[in-house]
Design an enzyme around this catalytic site. Structure first.
Site, PDB file in Angstrom:
ATOM      1  N   LYS A  70       0.843  -1.154  -0.077  1.00 59.27           N
ATOM      2  CA  LYS A  70      -0.092  -0.161  -0.077  1.00 59.27           C
ATOM      3  C   LYS A  70       0.896   1.296  -0.064  1.00 59.27           C
ATOM      4  O   LYS A  70       0.591   2.218  -0.634  1.00 59.27           O
ATOM      5  CB  LYS A  70      -0.833   0.038   1.278  1.00 59.27           C
ATOM      6  CG  LYS A  70      -2.179  -0.967   1.056  1.00 59.27           C
ATOM      7  CD  LYS A  70      -2.994  -0.962   2.423  1.00 59.27           C
ATOM      8  CE  LYS A  70      -4.255  -1.632   2.236  1.00 59.27           C
ATOM      9  NZ  LYS A  70      -5.390  -1.188   3.143  1.00 59.27           N
ATOM     10  N   ASP A  77     -10.034   3.540   2.434  1.00 57.77           N
ATOM     11  CA  ASP A  77     -10.569   3.157   3.670  1.00 57.77           C
ATOM     12  C   ASP A  77     -11.287   4.036   4.463  1.00 57.77           C
ATOM     13  O   ASP A  77     -12.111   3.652   5.338  1.00 57.77           O
ATOM     14  CB  ASP A  77      -9.264   2.755   4.175  1.00 57.77           C
ATOM     15  CG  ASP A  77      -8.753   1.164   3.617  1.00 57.77           C
ATOM     16  OD1 ASP A  77      -9.229   0.407   3.114  1.00 57.77           O
ATOM     17  OD2 ASP A  77      -7.577   1.148   3.899  1.00 57.77           O
TER      18      ASP A  77
END
Ligand code: ATR
Length: 272
Positions: free
Chosen positions: A67, A104
């Site tokens: 990520k 997220d």
């Protein structure tokens, strides 16, 4: 017309629920497209990302451990991804440019809005347990939603202090994590404690008001000991599965052109 491709890039990637999730939506909406798991080693990530648009990929999700690297490799980075410091959703332009986003924080808040509609973010302070990558997304979500004060506590104090300095939130020693519960309107577990195979999160919620919302980013099991304790006390509880489902919505819409719904049937499909 080329069939659009998307996938999830990770190492390992076999555990990812994203192929089931996107596959369910593609079938449900009758869309042409494929979504595949892509096992990519760290050394291959840059080459992979450059090759994907030429292979017909319109976008990708990114999971552990890529990520942060994906964020650094992107040509364009959204403000949210920059603040979280990680990318989970990449979109490839027609010119091959890589846009990095992080959904997220959106997924976290959309899950709460769907499953705890009575909770008002501005209604009181929140306590966040943990200081890893998930905590960063949760802090961004809580700040953007207007939570008036955020407290952070973590086993490793230095990590909490670093995040607190970066995001301008307050810290609380891990051993004192129950001290401010009487004032809290929201409690979020972002640690791995309570996850299947991990130790339980030790916390006594007796002094937490019954009006508070308790949520866990852990979703295996769905009902963690933390959520069971909170529910027994009369608090609203929201499990972590909805965050996983909702974080996928913006990517799917960008890549395949339809905004998908998060339903009970989808929850069941992803859990099966
Ligand atoms: P993620 O990116 O998914 O948030 P992470 O960066 O590994 O994952 O963070 C995991 C979180 O769980 C951290 O806050 C970690 O605390 P430390 O920073 O002290 O490692 C927390 N955690 C994991 N195991 C723990 C344990 N046994 N007791 C307390 N906290 C724990």
């Amino acid at each position: 017309m080329k069939i659009p491709l998307a996938g999830v890039i990770g190492c390992p990637v076999g555990h990812s629920r994203s192929p089931i999730l996107h596959g369910t939506w593609l079938r449900q909406y009758g869309l042409a497209g494929h979504y595949v798991p892509l096992h990519v080693e760290a050394d291959d990530l840059a080459d992979m990302l450059r090759a994907m648009p030429r292979m017909g990929f319109v976008g990708a999700n990114v999971t552990v451990p890529h990520k942060e690297a994906a964020l650094a490799l992107a040509d364009d980075v959204t403000e949210t991804a920059r603040r979280i410091g990680a990318a989970n959703t990449l979109t490839f332009g027609a010119d091959g440019r890589i846009q990095a986003d992080n959904t997220d924080a959106y997924g976290f808040m959309a899950n709460l809005r769907q499953n705890a509609p009575g909770w008002q973010p501005s209604g009181g302070p929140a306590l966040v347990l943990g200081a890893g990558g998930a905590a960063r997304a949760v802090i961004v979500a809580l700040q953007d939603a207007g939570v008036p004060q955020i407290y952070l506590t973590n086993r490793t104090t230095a990590r909490a202090d670093a995040l607190a300095a970066e995001f301008g939130v307050n810290t609380l020693p891990w051993q004192d994590r129950e001290r401010l519960l009487p004032q809290m309107a929201c409690l979020v577990n972002t640690t791995s404690l309570g996850m299947r195979g991990q130790p339980d999160l030790e916390i006594d919620l007796t002094t937490l008001p019954a009006s508070a919302l308790v949520t866990d980013i852990v979703y295996a099991p769905l009902k963690t000991p933390l959520l069971a304790q909170a529910r027994a006390q009369g608090c609203a509880v929201v499990d972590g599965l909805g965050m996983l489902l909702h974080q996928a919505v913006p990517g799917f819409e960008r890549w395949f052109g339809t905004r998908p719904e998060v339903t009970d049937a989808l929850r069941a499909a992803v859990l099966a």
